[in-house]
Scaffold this motif. Sequence first.
Motif, PDB file in Angstrom:
ATOM      1  N   LYS A 206       1.172  -1.412   0.133  1.00  0.00           N
ATOM      2  CA  LYS A 206      -0.444  -0.163  -0.376  1.00  0.00           C
ATOM      3  C   LYS A 206       1.156   1.108  -0.070  1.00  0.00           C
ATOM      4  O   LYS A 206       0.232   2.334  -0.654  1.00  0.00           O
ATOM      5  CB  LYS A 206      -0.869   0.273   1.484  1.00  0.00           C
ATOM      6  CG  LYS A 206      -2.200  -1.075   1.152  1.00  0.00           C
ATOM      7  CD  LYS A 206      -2.837  -0.814   2.148  1.00  0.00           C
ATOM      8  CE  LYS A 206      -4.532  -1.551   2.129  1.00  0.00           C
ATOM      9  NZ  LYS A 206      -5.275  -0.939   2.728  1.00  0.00           N
ATOM     10  N   ASN A 207       2.357   1.401   0.784  1.00  0.00           N
ATOM     11  CA  ASN A 207       2.795   2.694   0.210  1.00  0.00           C
ATOM     12  C   ASN A 207       4.345   2.160  -0.915  1.00  0.00           C
ATOM     13  O   ASN A 207       4.984   3.377  -0.278  1.00  0.00           O
ATOM     14  CB  ASN A 207       3.557   2.210   1.825  1.00  0.00           C
ATOM     15  CG  ASN A 207       2.671   2.935   3.086  1.00  0.00           C
ATOM     16  OD1 ASN A 207       2.332   3.713   2.613  1.00  0.00           O
ATOM     17  ND2 ASN A 207       3.084   1.354   4.015  1.00  0.00           N
ATOM     18  N   PHE A 213      -0.529   1.653  -5.996  1.00  0.00           N
ATOM     19  CA  PHE A 213      -1.472  -0.190  -5.416  1.00  0.00           C
ATOM     20  C   PHE A 213      -2.637  -0.041  -6.070  1.00  0.00           C
ATOM     21  O   PHE A 213      -3.107  -1.436  -6.115  1.00  0.00           O
ATOM     22  CB  PHE A 213      -1.619   0.499  -3.856  1.00  0.00           C
ATOM     23  CG  PHE A 213      -2.406  -0.907  -2.814  1.00  0.00           C
ATOM     24  CD1 PHE A 213      -2.017  -2.009  -2.712  1.00  0.00           C
ATOM     25  CD2 PHE A 213      -3.864  -0.730  -2.894  1.00  0.00           C
ATOM     26  CE1 PHE A 213      -2.826  -2.937  -2.801  1.00  0.00           C
ATOM     27  CE2 PHE A 213      -4.623  -1.474  -2.342  1.00  0.00           C
ATOM     28  CZ  PHE A 213      -4.056  -2.603  -1.698  1.00  0.00           C
ATOM     29  N   GLU A 214      -3.457   1.031  -6.604  1.00  0.00           N
ATOM     30  CA  GLU A 214      -5.157   0.951  -7.331  1.00  0.00           C
ATOM     31  C   GLU A 214      -4.452   0.124  -8.387  1.00  0.00           C
ATOM     32  O   GLU A 214      -5.669  -0.836  -8.528  1.00  0.00           O
ATOM     33  CB  GLU A 214      -4.651   2.483  -7.630  1.00  0.00           C
ATOM     34  CG  GLU A 214      -6.076   3.027  -6.473  1.00  0.00           C
ATOM     35  CD  GLU A 214      -4.197   3.815  -5.520  1.00  0.00           C
ATOM     36  OE1 GLU A 214      -3.017   3.830  -5.735  1.00  0.00           O
ATOM     37  OE2 GLU A 214      -4.892   3.875  -4.435  1.00  0.00           O
ATOM     38  N   MET A 215      -3.074   0.336  -9.181  1.00  0.00           N
ATOM     39  CA  MET A 215      -3.167  -0.413  -9.980  1.00  0.00           C
ATOM     40  C   MET A 215      -3.128  -1.961  -9.852  1.00  0.00           C
ATOM     41  O   MET A 215      -4.248  -2.764 -10.616  1.00  0.00           O
ATOM     42  CB  MET A 215      -1.821  -0.200 -10.776  1.00  0.00           C
ATOM     43  CG  MET A 215      -1.619   0.772 -11.369  1.00  0.00           C
ATOM     44  SD  MET A 215       0.133   1.118 -12.289  1.00  0.00           S
ATOM     45  CE  MET A 215      -0.205   2.661 -13.018  1.00  0.00           C
ATOM     46  N   ARG A 228      -5.911 -14.627  -6.167  1.00  0.00           N
ATOM     47  CA  ARG A 228      -5.488 -14.688  -5.127  1.00  0.00           C
ATOM     48  C   ARG A 228      -4.952 -13.087  -4.734  1.00  0.00           C
ATOM     49  O   ARG A 228      -4.180 -12.820  -5.563  1.00  0.00           O
ATOM     50  CB  ARG A 228      -5.255 -15.608  -4.130  1.00  0.00           C
ATOM     51  CG  ARG A 228      -5.542 -16.898  -3.921  1.00  0.00           C
ATOM     52  CD  ARG A 228      -6.564 -17.045  -2.077  1.00  0.00           C
ATOM     53  NE  ARG A 228      -7.594 -17.784  -2.815  1.00  0.00           N
ATOM     54  CZ  ARG A 228      -6.695 -19.232  -1.785  1.00  0.00           C
ATOM     55  NH1 ARG A 228      -5.414 -18.857  -0.734  1.00  0.00           N
ATOM     56  NH2 ARG A 228      -7.031 -19.718  -1.234  1.00  0.00           N
ATOM     57  N   THR A 229      -5.361 -12.734  -3.711  1.00  0.00           N
ATOM     58  CA  THR A 229      -4.381 -11.249  -3.056  1.00  0.00           C
ATOM     59  C   THR A 229      -4.131 -11.392  -2.334  1.00  0.00           C
ATOM     60  O   THR A 229      -4.370 -11.395  -1.410  1.00  0.00           O
ATOM     61  CB  THR A 229      -5.890 -10.372  -3.828  1.00  0.00           C
ATOM     62  OG1 THR A 229      -6.391  -9.577  -3.041  1.00  0.00           O
ATOM     63  CG2 THR A 229      -5.885  -9.972  -5.132  1.00  0.00           C
ATOM     64  N   TYR A 230      -3.167 -10.110  -2.168  1.00  0.00           N
ATOM     65  CA  TYR A 230      -2.089 -10.284  -1.048  1.00  0.00           C
ATOM     66  C   TYR A 230      -1.839  -7.989  -0.727  1.00  0.00           C
ATOM     67  O   TYR A 230      -1.896  -7.616  -1.856  1.00  0.00           O
ATOM     68  CB  TYR A 230      -1.522 -10.491  -1.201  1.00  0.00           C
ATOM     69  CG  TYR A 230      -0.089 -10.966  -0.177  1.00  0.00           C
ATOM     70  CD1 TYR A 230       0.111 -10.698   2.020  1.00  0.00           C
ATOM     71  CD2 TYR A 230       0.866 -10.010  -1.050  1.00  0.00           C
ATOM     72  CE1 TYR A 230       1.357 -10.512   2.284  1.00  0.00           C
ATOM     73  CE2 TYR A 230       2.109  -9.113   0.084  1.00  0.00           C
ATOM     74  CZ  TYR A 230       2.530  -9.392   1.535  1.00  0.00           C
ATOM     75  OH  TYR A 230       3.067  -8.617   2.399  1.00  0.00           O
ATOM     76  N   GLU A 231      -2.034  -8.176   0.667  1.00  0.00           N
ATOM     77  CA  GLU A 231      -0.943  -6.351   0.222  1.00  0.00           C
ATOM     78  C   GLU A 231      -0.737  -6.220   1.575  1.00  0.00           C
ATOM     79  O   GLU A 231      -0.775  -6.878   2.896  1.00  0.00           O
ATOM     80  CB  GLU A 231      -2.577  -5.702   0.579  1.00  0.00           C
ATOM     81  CG  GLU A 231      -3.806  -5.780   1.884  1.00  0.00           C
ATOM     82  CD  GLU A 231      -4.966  -5.022   1.456  1.00  0.00           C
ATOM     83  OE1 GLU A 231      -5.334  -4.244   2.251  1.00  0.00           O
ATOM     84  OE2 GLU A 231      -5.762  -4.778   0.342  1.00  0.00           O
ATOM     85  N   SER A 232       0.284  -4.901   1.881  1.00  0.00           N
ATOM     86  CA  SER A 232       0.691  -5.398   2.451  1.00  0.00           C
ATOM     87  C   SER A 232       1.127  -3.559   2.666  1.00  0.00           C
ATOM     88  O   SER A 232       0.893  -3.048   2.482  1.00  0.00           O
ATOM     89  CB  SER A 232       2.103  -6.219   2.526  1.00  0.00           C
ATOM     90  OG  SER A 232       2.782  -4.966   1.412  1.00  0.00           O
TER      91      SER A 232
END
Length: 259
Positions: A206-207, A213-215, A228-232
Amino acid sequence: MDEGLTEATAIFVQKDKQEWQIKSSNTGNQLYGWFTNNNDNVTVIMVHGFGVDHTSLNVHAQLFDKLGCNVLQVDNQAAGKSEGKYLGWGYLESLDLLDWIKKVSLERPDDKIILFGASMGAATVMLTSQYDLPKNVKLIIEDSGYTSATDILSYHCQKRYHIKGKLLIGGISLMSKLRAGFSYRQTDCRLALAKNKVPMMFMHGKNDFTVPFEMRDELSTCGQFGKRTYESLGVHIRSYYVDSKNYQVAVENFLEKYL
Protein backbone atom coordinates in the motif's frame (compact mmCIF):
# COMPACT_ATOMS: atom_id res chain seq x y z
CA MET A 1 14.16 -6.29 6.61
CA ASP A 2 12.50 -8.81 8.92
CA GLU A 3 14.75 -10.66 11.33
CA GLY A 4 16.53 -13.62 9.80
CA LEU A 5 15.99 -12.76 6.13
CA THR A 6 19.49 -11.38 5.59
CA GLU A 7 21.11 -14.50 7.02
CA ALA A 8 18.76 -16.86 5.16
CA THR A 9 19.45 -15.06 1.88
CA ALA A 10 23.21 -15.23 2.40
CA ILE A 11 22.94 -19.00 2.91
CA PHE A 12 20.86 -19.33 -0.27
CA VAL A 13 23.33 -17.31 -2.33
CA GLN A 14 26.11 -19.72 -1.33
CA LYS A 15 24.23 -22.79 -2.56
CA ASP A 16 25.47 -24.52 -5.70
CA LYS A 17 23.92 -23.15 -8.87
CA GLN A 18 24.03 -24.35 -12.45
CA GLU A 19 24.53 -21.68 -15.10
CA TRP A 20 21.97 -22.11 -17.89
CA GLN A 21 22.06 -20.43 -21.30
CA ILE A 22 19.53 -19.97 -24.07
CA LYS A 23 19.41 -17.98 -27.28
CA SER A 24 16.40 -15.69 -27.57
CA SER A 25 14.23 -16.85 -30.46
CA ASN A 26 13.03 -13.24 -30.78
CA THR A 27 16.29 -11.29 -30.85
CA GLY A 28 19.05 -13.91 -31.05
CA ASN A 29 20.62 -12.57 -27.86
CA GLN A 30 22.40 -14.97 -25.54
CA LEU A 31 20.57 -15.08 -22.22
CA TYR A 32 21.75 -16.45 -18.88
CA GLY A 33 20.05 -17.94 -15.84
CA TRP A 34 21.10 -19.63 -12.60
CA PHE A 35 19.37 -22.82 -11.48
CA THR A 36 19.23 -23.95 -7.86
CA ASN A 37 18.34 -27.63 -7.77
CA ASN A 38 16.39 -28.91 -4.77
CA ASN A 39 15.49 -32.19 -6.50
CA ASP A 40 11.86 -31.13 -6.44
CA ASN A 41 9.23 -31.47 -9.18
CA VAL A 42 8.36 -27.76 -9.01
CA THR A 43 10.54 -25.07 -10.61
CA VAL A 44 9.99 -21.36 -10.08
CA ILE A 45 11.22 -19.09 -12.90
CA MET A 46 12.01 -15.69 -11.39
CA VAL A 47 11.96 -12.52 -13.52
CA HIS A 48 13.53 -9.32 -12.20
CA GLY A 49 12.58 -5.71 -12.81
CA PHE A 50 13.87 -2.59 -14.53
CA GLY A 51 17.52 -1.61 -14.21
CA VAL A 52 18.64 -4.56 -12.07
CA ASP A 53 19.58 -8.22 -12.59
CA HIS A 54 18.66 -11.63 -11.18
CA THR A 55 20.41 -10.96 -7.86
CA SER A 56 17.76 -8.36 -6.99
CA LEU A 57 15.40 -11.25 -6.26
CA ASN A 58 17.74 -13.27 -4.06
CA VAL A 59 15.58 -12.56 -1.02
CA HIS A 60 12.45 -13.83 -2.77
CA ALA A 61 14.37 -16.73 -4.29
CA GLN A 62 15.38 -17.98 -0.85
CA LEU A 63 11.68 -18.09 0.08
CA PHE A 64 10.91 -20.53 -2.73
CA ASP A 65 14.12 -22.40 -1.95
CA LYS A 66 12.94 -22.72 1.66
CA LEU A 67 9.62 -24.07 0.40
CA GLY A 68 11.58 -26.81 -1.38
CA CYS A 69 11.13 -25.60 -4.96
CA ASN A 70 13.83 -25.51 -7.61
CA VAL A 71 14.64 -21.92 -8.53
CA LEU A 72 15.70 -20.49 -11.91
CA GLN A 73 16.77 -16.84 -11.69
CA VAL A 74 17.19 -15.27 -15.11
CA ASP A 75 18.92 -12.14 -16.38
CA ASN A 76 16.63 -10.34 -18.80
CA GLN A 77 18.09 -9.11 -22.06
CA ALA A 78 20.23 -5.97 -21.59
CA ALA A 79 20.64 -6.86 -17.90
CA GLY A 80 23.31 -8.64 -15.91
CA LYS A 81 25.25 -11.14 -17.99
CA SER A 82 22.67 -11.43 -20.77
CA GLU A 83 23.18 -9.81 -24.14
CA GLY A 84 20.90 -7.16 -25.56
CA LYS A 85 20.49 -3.46 -26.11
CA TYR A 86 16.95 -2.63 -25.04
CA LEU A 87 14.62 -3.25 -22.12
CA GLY A 88 11.12 -4.12 -23.26
CA TRP A 89 8.83 -2.96 -20.40
CA GLY A 90 7.86 -6.62 -20.05
CA TYR A 91 6.90 -7.28 -23.68
CA LEU A 92 10.28 -8.34 -25.09
CA GLU A 93 10.95 -10.14 -21.82
CA SER A 94 7.69 -12.09 -22.14
CA LEU A 95 8.87 -13.52 -25.45
CA ASP A 96 12.15 -14.54 -23.84
CA LEU A 97 10.27 -16.05 -20.91
CA LEU A 98 8.58 -18.41 -23.36
CA ASP A 99 12.07 -19.61 -24.31
CA TRP A 100 12.96 -20.11 -20.64
CA ILE A 101 9.79 -22.14 -20.15
CA LYS A 102 10.84 -24.34 -23.08
CA LYS A 103 14.30 -24.71 -21.55
CA VAL A 104 12.92 -25.89 -18.22
CA SER A 105 10.49 -28.24 -19.98
CA LEU A 106 13.38 -29.72 -21.97
CA GLU A 107 15.75 -30.10 -19.03
CA ARG A 108 13.10 -31.18 -16.53
CA PRO A 109 10.08 -32.51 -18.46
CA ASP A 110 8.26 -33.71 -15.34
CA ASP A 111 8.45 -30.42 -13.46
CA LYS A 112 5.54 -28.13 -12.74
CA ILE A 113 6.44 -24.50 -13.47
CA ILE A 114 5.59 -21.37 -11.48
CA LEU A 115 6.28 -17.92 -12.95
CA PHE A 116 7.25 -15.20 -10.48
CA GLY A 117 7.97 -11.61 -11.45
CA ALA A 118 8.60 -8.35 -9.59
CA SER A 119 7.88 -4.85 -10.96
CA MET A 120 8.74 -5.00 -14.69
CA GLY A 121 9.20 -8.72 -14.10
CA ALA A 122 5.63 -8.78 -12.80
CA ALA A 123 4.49 -7.12 -16.01
CA THR A 124 6.52 -9.74 -17.87
CA VAL A 125 4.77 -12.71 -16.28
CA MET A 126 1.36 -11.07 -16.78
CA LEU A 127 2.08 -10.41 -20.44
CA THR A 128 3.30 -13.99 -20.83
CA SER A 129 -0.08 -15.22 -19.58
CA GLN A 130 -1.74 -14.22 -22.85
CA TYR A 131 0.13 -16.85 -24.84
CA ASP A 132 -0.78 -20.49 -25.30
CA LEU A 133 1.32 -21.79 -22.43
CA PRO A 134 2.19 -25.46 -21.96
CA LYS A 135 0.16 -27.35 -19.37
CA ASN A 136 3.11 -27.64 -16.99
CA VAL A 137 2.90 -23.88 -16.29
CA LYS A 138 0.64 -24.12 -13.26
CA LEU A 139 0.78 -20.78 -11.42
CA ILE A 140 1.78 -17.14 -11.85
CA ILE A 141 2.72 -14.72 -9.06
CA GLU A 142 3.14 -11.02 -9.77
CA ASP A 143 4.61 -8.63 -7.19
CA SER A 144 4.21 -4.87 -7.73
CA GLY A 145 3.36 -4.98 -11.43
CA TYR A 146 1.94 -2.06 -13.45
CA THR A 147 -0.98 -1.98 -15.87
CA SER A 148 1.07 -0.82 -18.88
CA ALA A 149 4.20 1.11 -19.81
CA THR A 150 2.06 4.04 -20.93
CA ASP A 151 0.19 4.14 -17.63
CA ILE A 152 3.26 3.96 -15.42
CA LEU A 153 5.16 6.56 -17.42
CA SER A 154 2.13 8.85 -17.39
CA TYR A 155 1.86 8.38 -13.62
CA HIS A 156 5.46 9.47 -13.09
CA CYS A 157 5.21 12.36 -15.55
CA GLN A 158 2.33 13.75 -13.49
CA LYS A 159 3.86 12.89 -10.12
CA ARG A 160 7.35 14.25 -10.81
CA TYR A 161 6.89 16.90 -13.49
CA HIS A 162 3.17 17.75 -13.24
CA ILE A 163 2.57 17.10 -16.92
CA LYS A 164 0.45 14.46 -18.64
CA GLY A 165 3.23 13.64 -21.10
CA LYS A 166 0.83 12.10 -23.62
CA LEU A 167 2.67 13.35 -26.70
CA LEU A 168 6.07 12.63 -25.16
CA ILE A 169 5.13 9.04 -24.31
CA GLY A 170 3.58 8.57 -27.75
CA GLY A 171 6.81 9.74 -29.36
CA ILE A 172 8.88 7.42 -27.19
CA SER A 173 6.58 4.53 -28.09
CA LEU A 174 7.08 5.25 -31.80
CA MET A 175 10.85 5.34 -31.31
CA SER A 176 10.60 2.07 -29.42
CA LYS A 177 8.74 0.51 -32.34
CA LEU A 178 11.41 1.64 -34.79
CA ARG A 179 14.46 0.73 -32.70
CA ALA A 180 13.40 -2.11 -30.41
CA GLY A 181 10.55 -3.63 -32.41
CA PHE A 182 7.63 -3.06 -30.05
CA SER A 183 5.19 -0.30 -29.17
CA TYR A 184 3.85 0.53 -25.73
CA ARG A 185 0.42 -0.73 -26.76
CA GLN A 186 1.93 -4.21 -26.58
CA THR A 187 2.75 -3.75 -22.88
CA ASP A 188 -0.88 -3.58 -21.68
CA CYS A 189 -1.20 -6.25 -18.99
CA ARG A 190 -4.99 -5.88 -18.82
CA LEU A 191 -5.38 -7.10 -22.39
CA ALA A 192 -3.06 -10.01 -21.65
CA LEU A 193 -4.92 -11.00 -18.49
CA ALA A 194 -8.20 -11.07 -20.42
CA LYS A 195 -6.72 -14.07 -22.29
CA ASN A 196 -5.12 -15.74 -19.28
CA LYS A 197 -6.20 -19.17 -18.02
CA VAL A 198 -3.53 -19.78 -15.35
CA PRO A 199 -4.25 -19.10 -11.64
CA MET A 200 -2.53 -15.90 -10.54
CA MET A 201 -1.75 -14.07 -7.32
CA PHE A 202 -1.45 -10.28 -7.20
CA MET A 203 0.89 -9.03 -4.43
CA HIS A 204 1.29 -5.31 -3.75
CA GLY A 205 2.25 -2.88 -0.98
CA LYS A 206 0.00 0.00 0.00
CA ASN A 207 2.98 2.34 0.40
CA ASP A 208 4.30 1.66 -3.10
CA PHE A 209 4.97 5.03 -4.71
CA THR A 210 6.69 3.55 -7.76
CA VAL A 211 3.67 1.55 -8.92
CA PRO A 212 0.45 2.89 -7.35
CA PHE A 213 -1.42 0.35 -5.24
CA GLU A 214 -4.61 1.05 -7.19
CA MET A 215 -3.14 -0.76 -10.16
CA ARG A 216 -3.42 -4.03 -8.23
CA ASP A 217 -7.19 -3.69 -8.00
CA GLU A 218 -7.43 -2.84 -11.69
CA LEU A 219 -5.28 -5.81 -12.69
CA SER A 220 -6.95 -8.31 -10.37
CA THR A 221 -10.38 -7.66 -11.87
CA CYS A 222 -9.26 -8.56 -15.41
CA GLY A 223 -10.00 -11.96 -16.96
CA GLN A 224 -11.63 -15.13 -15.72
CA PHE A 225 -9.17 -17.38 -13.87
CA GLY A 226 -8.29 -18.45 -10.34
CA LYS A 227 -7.15 -15.39 -8.37
CA ARG A 228 -5.66 -14.50 -5.03
CA THR A 229 -4.66 -11.06 -3.75
CA TYR A 230 -2.27 -10.01 -1.00
CA GLU A 231 -1.43 -6.61 0.41
CA SER A 232 1.02 -5.20 2.94
CA LEU A 233 2.20 -1.80 4.13
CA GLY A 234 5.44 -2.25 2.19
CA VAL A 235 6.93 -0.05 -0.51
CA HIS A 236 7.80 -1.18 -4.02
CA ILE A 237 8.76 -4.90 -4.14
CA ARG A 238 9.43 -4.83 -0.40
CA SER A 239 6.33 -6.52 1.00
CA TYR A 240 8.27 -9.70 1.70
CA TYR A 241 11.04 -7.74 3.39
CA VAL A 242 8.74 -6.25 6.06
CA ASP A 243 5.84 -8.71 6.17
CA SER A 244 7.65 -11.97 5.52
CA LYS A 245 5.45 -14.24 7.61
CA ASN A 246 2.16 -13.17 6.03
CA TYR A 247 3.76 -13.05 2.59
CA GLN A 248 5.00 -16.62 2.96
CA VAL A 249 1.63 -17.84 4.24
CA ALA A 250 -0.09 -16.20 1.27
CA VAL A 251 2.28 -17.92 -1.16
CA GLU A 252 1.96 -21.28 0.60
CA ASN A 253 -1.84 -21.10 0.59
CA PHE A 254 -1.84 -20.18 -3.09
CA LEU A 255 0.39 -23.12 -3.95
CA GLU A 256 -1.65 -25.48 -1.81
CA LYS A 257 -4.91 -24.49 -3.51
CA TYR A 258 -3.84 -24.43 -7.16
CA LEU A 259 -0.62 -26.39 -7.62
